[in-house]
Design a protein around this motif. Structure first.
Motif, PDB file in Angstrom:
ATOM      1  N   GLU A 275      25.136 -37.390  67.264  1.00 48.45           N
ATOM      2  CA  GLU A 275      26.166 -37.875  68.135  1.00 48.45           C
ATOM      3  C   GLU A 275      26.407 -39.416  68.012  1.00 48.45           C
ATOM      4  O   GLU A 275      27.465 -39.904  67.823  1.00 48.45           O
ATOM      5  CB  GLU A 275      26.171 -37.698  69.769  1.00 48.45           C
ATOM      6  N   THR A 276      25.102 -40.073  67.755  1.00 45.39           N
ATOM      7  CA  THR A 276      25.338 -41.555  67.563  1.00 45.39           C
ATOM      8  C   THR A 276      24.269 -42.006  65.974  1.00 45.39           C
ATOM      9  O   THR A 276      23.265 -42.443  66.161  1.00 45.39           O
ATOM     10  CB  THR A 276      24.577 -42.241  68.571  1.00 45.39           C
ATOM     11  N   PRO A 277      24.761 -41.346  64.995  1.00 53.77           N
ATOM     12  CA  PRO A 277      24.044 -41.615  63.848  1.00 53.77           C
ATOM     13  C   PRO A 277      23.885 -42.857  63.389  1.00 53.77           C
ATOM     14  O   PRO A 277      24.792 -43.863  63.247  1.00 53.77           O
ATOM     15  CB  PRO A 277      24.850 -40.879  62.782  1.00 53.77           C
ATOM     16  N   MET A 278      22.702 -43.393  62.982  1.00 53.63           N
ATOM     17  CA  MET A 278      22.483 -44.649  62.595  1.00 53.63           C
ATOM     18  C   MET A 278      22.494 -44.788  60.982  1.00 53.63           C
ATOM     19  O   MET A 278      22.491 -45.728  60.507  1.00 53.63           O
ATOM     20  CB  MET A 278      21.123 -45.335  63.095  1.00 53.63           C
ATOM     21  N   GLY A 279      22.191 -43.776  60.366  1.00 48.94           N
ATOM     22  CA  GLY A 279      22.200 -43.509  58.960  1.00 48.94           C
ATOM     23  C   GLY A 279      22.777 -42.201  58.168  1.00 48.94           C
ATOM     24  O   GLY A 279      23.256 -41.415  59.225  1.00 48.94           O
ATOM     25  N   SER A 280      22.975 -42.105  57.264  1.00 45.73           N
ATOM     26  CA  SER A 280      23.783 -41.020  56.296  1.00 45.73           C
ATOM     27  C   SER A 280      23.008 -39.893  56.486  1.00 45.73           C
ATOM     28  O   SER A 280      23.496 -38.729  56.434  1.00 45.73           O
ATOM     29  CB  SER A 280      23.965 -41.557  55.295  1.00 45.73           C
ATOM     30  N   CYS A 281      21.523 -39.989  56.380  1.00 43.85           N
ATOM     31  CA  CYS A 281      20.678 -38.670  56.760  1.00 43.85           C
ATOM     32  C   CYS A 281      20.849 -37.886  57.911  1.00 43.85           C
ATOM     33  O   CYS A 281      20.611 -36.762  57.778  1.00 43.85           O
ATOM     34  CB  CYS A 281      19.099 -39.198  56.254  1.00 43.85           C
ATOM     35  N   MET A 282      21.227 -38.346  58.821  1.00 42.99           N
ATOM     36  CA  MET A 282      21.720 -37.725  60.181  1.00 42.99           C
ATOM     37  C   MET A 282      23.231 -37.441  60.233  1.00 42.99           C
ATOM     38  O   MET A 282      23.430 -36.447  60.979  1.00 42.99           O
ATOM     39  CB  MET A 282      21.547 -38.752  61.463  1.00 42.99           C
ATOM     40  N   VAL A 283      24.005 -37.804  59.516  1.00 44.74           N
ATOM     41  CA  VAL A 283      25.506 -37.511  59.317  1.00 44.74           C
ATOM     42  C   VAL A 283      25.614 -36.253  58.485  1.00 44.74           C
ATOM     43  O   VAL A 283      26.197 -35.410  58.998  1.00 44.74           O
ATOM     44  CB  VAL A 283      26.265 -38.700  58.898  1.00 44.74           C
ATOM     45  N   SER A 284      25.315 -36.264  57.252  1.00 43.27           N
ATOM     46  CA  SER A 284      25.536 -35.358  56.187  1.00 43.27           C
ATOM     47  C   SER A 284      24.895 -33.962  56.607  1.00 43.27           C
ATOM     48  O   SER A 284      23.778 -33.651  57.097  1.00 43.27           O
ATOM     49  CB  SER A 284      25.044 -35.816  54.901  1.00 43.27           C
ATOM     50  N   PRO A 285      25.683 -32.867  56.519  1.00 48.77           N
ATOM     51  CA  PRO A 285      25.282 -31.500  56.751  1.00 48.77           C
ATOM     52  C   PRO A 285      23.944 -31.141  55.857  1.00 48.77           C
ATOM     53  O   PRO A 285      23.402 -30.252  55.951  1.00 48.77           O
ATOM     54  CB  PRO A 285      26.339 -30.524  56.420  1.00 48.77           C
ATOM     55  N   GLU A 286      23.827 -31.837  54.706  1.00 50.23           N
ATOM     56  CA  GLU A 286      22.927 -31.647  53.793  1.00 50.23           C
ATOM     57  C   GLU A 286      21.519 -32.561  54.156  1.00 50.23           C
ATOM     58  O   GLU A 286      20.606 -32.873  53.395  1.00 50.23           O
ATOM     59  CB  GLU A 286      23.269 -31.940  52.277  1.00 50.23           C
ATOM     60  N   GLY A 287      21.583 -33.501  54.945  1.00 51.74           N
ATOM     61  CA  GLY A 287      20.643 -34.856  55.259  1.00 51.74           C
ATOM     62  C   GLY A 287      19.495 -34.054  55.954  1.00 51.74           C
ATOM     63  O   GLY A 287      19.506 -33.107  56.689  1.00 51.74           O
ATOM     64  N   ALA A 288      18.416 -34.625  55.831  1.00 56.71           N
ATOM     65  CA  ALA A 288      17.251 -34.195  56.066  1.00 56.71           C
ATOM     66  C   ALA A 288      17.141 -34.540  57.411  1.00 56.71           C
ATOM     67  O   ALA A 288      16.377 -33.532  58.406  1.00 56.71           O
ATOM     68  CB  ALA A 288      15.926 -34.792  55.381  1.00 56.71           C
ATOM     69  N   CYS A 289      17.466 -35.705  58.041  1.00 58.80           N
ATOM     70  CA  CYS A 289      17.470 -35.910  59.474  1.00 58.80           C
ATOM     71  C   CYS A 289      18.227 -34.748  60.253  1.00 58.80           C
ATOM     72  O   CYS A 289      17.899 -34.288  61.206  1.00 58.80           O
ATOM     73  CB  CYS A 289      17.724 -37.319  59.665  1.00 58.80           C
ATOM     74  N   ALA A 290      19.480 -34.507  59.602  1.00 59.77           N
ATOM     75  CA  ALA A 290      20.319 -33.451  60.526  1.00 59.77           C
ATOM     76  C   ALA A 290      19.621 -32.206  60.314  1.00 59.77           C
ATOM     77  O   ALA A 290      19.801 -31.555  61.458  1.00 59.77           O
ATOM     78  CB  ALA A 290      21.777 -33.493  59.561  1.00 59.77           C
ATOM     79  N   ALA A 291      18.944 -31.942  59.311  1.00 60.60           N
ATOM     80  CA  ALA A 291      18.214 -30.475  59.163  1.00 60.60           C
ATOM     81  C   ALA A 291      17.220 -30.148  60.316  1.00 60.60           C
ATOM     82  O   ALA A 291      16.955 -29.330  61.140  1.00 60.60           O
ATOM     83  CB  ALA A 291      17.806 -30.188  57.769  1.00 60.60           C
ATOM     84  N   HIS A 292      16.492 -31.503  60.469  1.00 60.18           N
ATOM     85  CA  HIS A 292      15.336 -31.273  61.348  1.00 60.18           C
ATOM     86  C   HIS A 292      15.654 -31.643  62.789  1.00 60.18           C
ATOM     87  O   HIS A 292      15.248 -30.813  63.518  1.00 60.18           O
ATOM     88  CB  HIS A 292      14.389 -32.533  61.098  1.00 60.18           C
ATOM     89  N   TRP A 293      16.783 -32.219  63.105  1.00 63.91           N
ATOM     90  CA  TRP A 293      17.422 -32.293  64.529  1.00 63.91           C
ATOM     91  C   TRP A 293      18.078 -30.880  64.971  1.00 63.91           C
ATOM     92  O   TRP A 293      17.710 -30.110  65.708  1.00 63.91           O
ATOM     93  CB  TRP A 293      18.458 -33.300  64.576  1.00 63.91           C
TER      94      TRP A 293
END
Length: 384
Positions: A348-366
């Motif tokens: 909801e409040t991404p600080m970096g692209s890894c949380m934004v992209s559907p392929e980002g590692a942070c998005a996957a872990h979250w």
């Protein structure tokens, strides 16, 4: 259902994992990098790491084109979109990527910029046809997988004589990024990430084939196994990597034989070669300036090059100093090791692209909650 039965069979996955546990030497530690963000999501979604023995670990790589795009290029796109005569067409996963000063394409659109989300390059072509008084710019991004559609759009624009269509090209190449990781001191220095082998990208390899990986596999003595995105594809690829390491081999093997060949898609390769040429260098988030790692339009198609048409000169911009997306892209850190993860930084409040992209590692872990298991394991180790 046949597809699910064949490639998502939990019993078979556990059987393969048991074989990995038997064959992974107890006195040896194996660390493999899955380059592609699609594999990162498969590993998180299906709990593949939970099936592996403790001495076989996966490291996330930079295989997310949205994640590796530097902030300066997002800034370029925003400045371009703010021009009153420009319509910027982009894929949806770029809209919320943070740019300089907390800006983003989504915020620029809210401020009045004509930015339109499209599903394909042909959507941008249709907009250029329908609105001849607008300068329509397609924000082209991606690895070798998405480059052929951009090439075909440019050829179609020429055929239709669309003088108001251009491409802001940000297509990057996979093999130079893998080589950069292997060249990095992080790979061998004590206390830093070690990579014993790679799970090679699937969709990219359908285009370029398996041959481009052979050079660095031999030079750096690191095995590569091209794998599909289903859970059984991934666990089988890990078993193949364990066997190569045990046998002292460093070859390129193809697990994804139902889609990938040695030569790749020669028609797509010819289309790319006709339209594009190598840039001398290109900046990657987390990896820095990499030589011959990205594409630009050839002089013969210069009229469709937005960088030439609008005299775009990228100004390098620093990432948020608190965001550790760069370290995560290099495999140096896990998403949950970033101090912003799950606190200031969320989908909801991404600080970096890894949380934004559907392929980002942070998005996957979250999305799949893998960080919760990681945090519990870390806590248990601390108690012990």
């Amino acid at each position: 259902m046949k597809h699910i039965d064949e490639y998502r069979d939990g019993g078979l996955a556990r059987a393969i994992a048991a074989t990995i546990a038997r064959e992974a030497g107890p006195g040896r530690h194996y660390q493999f990098m899955e380059f592609c963000g699609g594999h990162t999501h498969a590993i998180s979604r299906y709990g593949i790491e939970d099936l592996l023995p403790s001495n076989v670990q996966m490291v996330h790589g930079p295989g997310c084109p949205v994640c590796v795009l530097p902030i300066g290029r997002i800034d370029d796109a925003i400045r371009l979109a703010m021009r009153p005569d420009v319509t910027l067409c982009t894929y949806g996963d770029l809209m919320r990527v943070p740019a300089s000063g907390g800006a983003s394409l989504l915020k620029a659109k809210a401020a009045g910029a004509d930015i339109r989300m499209v599903y394909s390059t042909l959507d941008a072509i249709r907009i250029a046809e329908a609105e001849p008084d607008r300068e329509v710019v397609f924000f082209a991004i991606g690895f070798e997988t998405t480059t052929p559609p951009t090439a075909l759009a440019i050829k179609l624009a020429r055929k239709k004589r669309l003088s108001n269509f251009s491409v802001f090209c940000n297509h990057v190449l996979t093999p130079p990024a893998i080589r950069a990781i292997l060249d990095s001191p992080d790979v061998s220095d004590a206390g830093h990430v070690r990579v014993d082998g790679f799970v090679g990208p699937a969709h990219v390899s359908t285009v370029i084939g398996t041959k481009p990986y052979a050079g660095f596999a031999a030079e750096f003595k690191k095995p590569v196994v091209i794998a599909g995105f289903e859970p059984l594809d991934v666990v089988q690829a890990i078993l193949m990597l364990v066997r190569q390491v045990n046998e002292g081999r460093h070859e390129v093997e193809n697990q994804y034989i139902r889609a990938v060949t040695s030569e790749g898609n020669l028609i797509a390769q010819r289309e790319i070669a006709e339209i594009f040429e190598l840039r001398a260098a290109f900046e990657w988030r987390g990896l820095g300036e990499l030589p011959a790692s990205a594409l630009r339009l050839r002089e013969s198609y210069a009229e469709f090059d937005a960088e030439r048409r609008f005299a775009i000169e990228t100004v390098p911009a620093a990432d948020n100093p608190a965001c550790e997306c760069g370290d995560i892209l290099r495999g140096h850190k896990k998403p949950a090791e970033c101090k912003l993860f799950g606190t200031l930084c969320s989908p909801e409040t991404p600080m970096g692209s890894c949380m934004v992209s559907p392929e980002g590692a942070c998005a996957a872990h979250w999305t799949y909650g893998r960080f919760r298991a990681n945090a519990k394991t870390a806590s248990e180790r601390a108690v012990v």
